[in-house]
Design an enzyme around this catalytic site. Structure first.
Site, PDB file in Angstrom:
ATOM      1  N   HIS A  12       4.562  -7.844   1.637  1.00 19.03           N
ATOM      2  CA  HIS A  12       6.029  -7.708   1.543  1.00 19.03           C
ATOM      3  C   HIS A  12       6.672  -9.063   1.222  1.00 19.03           C
ATOM      4  CE1 HIS A  12       5.547  -4.195   4.580  1.00 19.03           C
ATOM      5  NE2 HIS A  12       5.997  -3.634   3.482  1.00 19.03           N
ATOM      6  N   LYS A  66       8.741   8.600  10.499  1.00 21.53           N
ATOM      7  CA  LYS A  66       7.362   8.326  10.909  1.00 21.53           C
ATOM      8  C   LYS A  66       7.421   7.528  12.197  1.00 21.53           C
ATOM      9  CE  LYS A  66       6.979   4.460   7.599  1.00 21.53           C
ATOM     10  NZ  LYS A  66       6.327   3.958   6.399  1.00 21.53           N
ATOM     11  N   ARG A  90       1.023  -1.076  -5.274  1.00 24.27           N
ATOM     12  CA  ARG A  90      -0.316  -1.586  -4.979  1.00 24.27           C
ATOM     13  C   ARG A  90      -1.386  -0.906  -5.797  1.00 24.27           C
ATOM     14  NH1 ARG A  90       0.885  -0.674   1.160  1.00 24.27           N
ATOM     15  NH2 ARG A  90       2.143   0.812   0.034  1.00 24.27           N
ATOM     16  N   SER A 123       1.317  -2.108   6.179  1.00 23.24           N
ATOM     17  CA  SER A 123       1.651  -2.337   7.586  1.00 23.24           C
ATOM     18  C   SER A 123       0.679  -1.575   8.484  1.00 23.24           C
ATOM     19  CB  SER A 123       3.084  -1.890   7.880  1.00 23.24           C
ATOM     20  OG  SER A 123       3.995  -2.672   7.152  1.00 23.24           O
TER      21      SER A 123
HETATM   22  P1  ADP Z   1       8.181   2.376   3.278  1.00 24.99           P
HETATM   23  O1  ADP Z   1       8.098   3.053   4.609  1.00 24.99           O
HETATM   24  O2  ADP Z   1       9.544   2.305   2.680  1.00 24.99           O
HETATM   25  O3  ADP Z   1       7.127   2.796   2.284  1.00 24.99           O
HETATM   26  P2  ADP Z   1       6.688  -0.010   3.543  1.00 24.99           P
HETATM   27  O4  ADP Z   1       6.989  -1.147   4.446  1.00 24.99           O
HETATM   28  O5  ADP Z   1       5.413   0.722   3.807  1.00 24.99           O
HETATM   29  O6  ADP Z   1       7.944   0.885   3.661  1.00 24.99           O
HETATM   30  O7  ADP Z   1       6.658  -0.458   2.016  1.00 24.99           O
HETATM   31  C1  ADP Z   1       7.822  -0.731   1.289  1.00 24.99           C
HETATM   32  C2  ADP Z   1       7.572  -1.180  -0.119  1.00 24.99           C
HETATM   33  O8  ADP Z   1       6.764  -2.333  -0.136  1.00 24.99           O
HETATM   34  C3  ADP Z   1       6.843  -0.139  -0.960  1.00 24.99           C
HETATM   35  O9  ADP Z   1       7.351  -0.186  -2.272  1.00 24.99           O
HETATM   36  C4  ADP Z   1       5.423  -0.595  -0.917  1.00 24.99           C
HETATM   37  O10 ADP Z   1       4.683  -0.163  -2.034  1.00 24.99           O
HETATM   38  C5  ADP Z   1       5.610  -2.108  -0.914  1.00 24.99           C
HETATM   39  N1  ADP Z   1       4.468  -2.785  -0.320  1.00 24.99           N
HETATM   40  C6  ADP Z   1       3.923  -2.585   0.890  1.00 24.99           C
HETATM   41  N2  ADP Z   1       2.833  -3.364   1.077  1.00 24.99           N
HETATM   42  C7  ADP Z   1       2.706  -4.089  -0.069  1.00 24.99           C
HETATM   43  C8  ADP Z   1       1.751  -5.058  -0.523  1.00 24.99           C
HETATM   44  N3  ADP Z   1       0.698  -5.426   0.227  1.00 24.99           N
HETATM   45  N4  ADP Z   1       1.928  -5.596  -1.755  1.00 24.99           N
HETATM   46  C9  ADP Z   1       2.968  -5.197  -2.528  1.00 24.99           C
HETATM   47  N5  ADP Z   1       3.882  -4.269  -2.174  1.00 24.99           N
HETATM   48  C10 ADP Z   1       3.752  -3.720  -0.957  1.00 24.99           C
END
Ligand code: ADP
Length: 174
Positions: A17, A41, A90, A128
């Site tokens: 992130h 979630k 990703r 995460s």
């Molecule tokens: P959400 O619950 O909105 O999906 P996340 O925190 O899981 O929230 O992810 C939010 C955004 O960040 C998404 O677009 C996801 O693809 C991106 N993201 C999460 N992890 C990574 C990573 N390791 N590298 C690049 N983008 C990421």
């Protein structure tokens, strides 16, 4: 002036992130990172902690503000005067979901566009939930998350699901 939001749950924020936020901050004049308050979630960290950790992890980015939000992401973007939503991609599996999300958001608010940045190779496996899983099993997380998150996860890993301490106090006689 080009302003974007980067919305996510950040439960907790990972180095993946941080990488996306840093790169988006270079593309836009202003970036507002939106910590989504009530996703459908289950969460490990409450909103206050997710917000605080995200603030600390991104404090080095000068044109970035961190805010929490609830409700529709497009409404948050509009409230913030942002014309763009930043997301990270990703893998191929992310693409389908992100495409669906961006089309839904476009239907709701045609003036707001979604900009996807490719994940950096070193973080393309990282989410995460994977970070939480490694941390809760005592694995090494120092390369995966900002120091504030490493500390918070280490603390969480000390107690089990029922809130009991996992630390065993062993008395040693001399
Ligand atoms: P959400 O619950 O909105 O999906 P996340 O925190 O899981 O929230 O992810 C939010 C955004 O960040 C998404 O677009 C996801 O693809 C991106 N993201 C999460 N992890 C990574 C990573 N390791 N590298 C690049 N983008 C990421």
């Amino acid at each position: 002036m080009k302003r974007a939001i980067y919305p996510a749950t950040f439960d907790p924020i990972t180095n993946g992130h941080v990488d996306i936020a840093a790169r988006a901050a270079q593309l836009f004049d202003e970036l507002i990172v939106g910590v989504y308050d009530r996703p459908m979630k289950s969460l490990l960290f409450p909103i206050e902690e997710r917000l605080e950790m995200t603030r600390e992890a991104l404090a080095h980015l000068k044109n970035v503000q961190i805010k929490s939000y609830s409700g529709l992401t497009v409404n948050f973007a509009k409230e913030q005067g942002a014309g763009y939503i930043v997301r990270g991609l990703r893998a191929l599996s992310d693409f389908e979901w992100e495409l669906q999300l961006s089309l839904a958001n476009h239907k709701l608010e045609p003036d707001i566009d979604t900009v996807c940045l490719m994940a950096s190779q070193e973080y393309s496996f990282l989410s995460s939930s994977i970070l939480r899983e490694i941390a809760m099993n005592g694995g090494p997380i120092e390369d995966l998350a900002p120091p504030v998150v490493v500390k918070a996860l280490r603390k969480k890993a000390m107690v089990d699901e029922d809130g009991h301490s996992r630390i065993q106090i062993v008395s040693v006689r001399d």
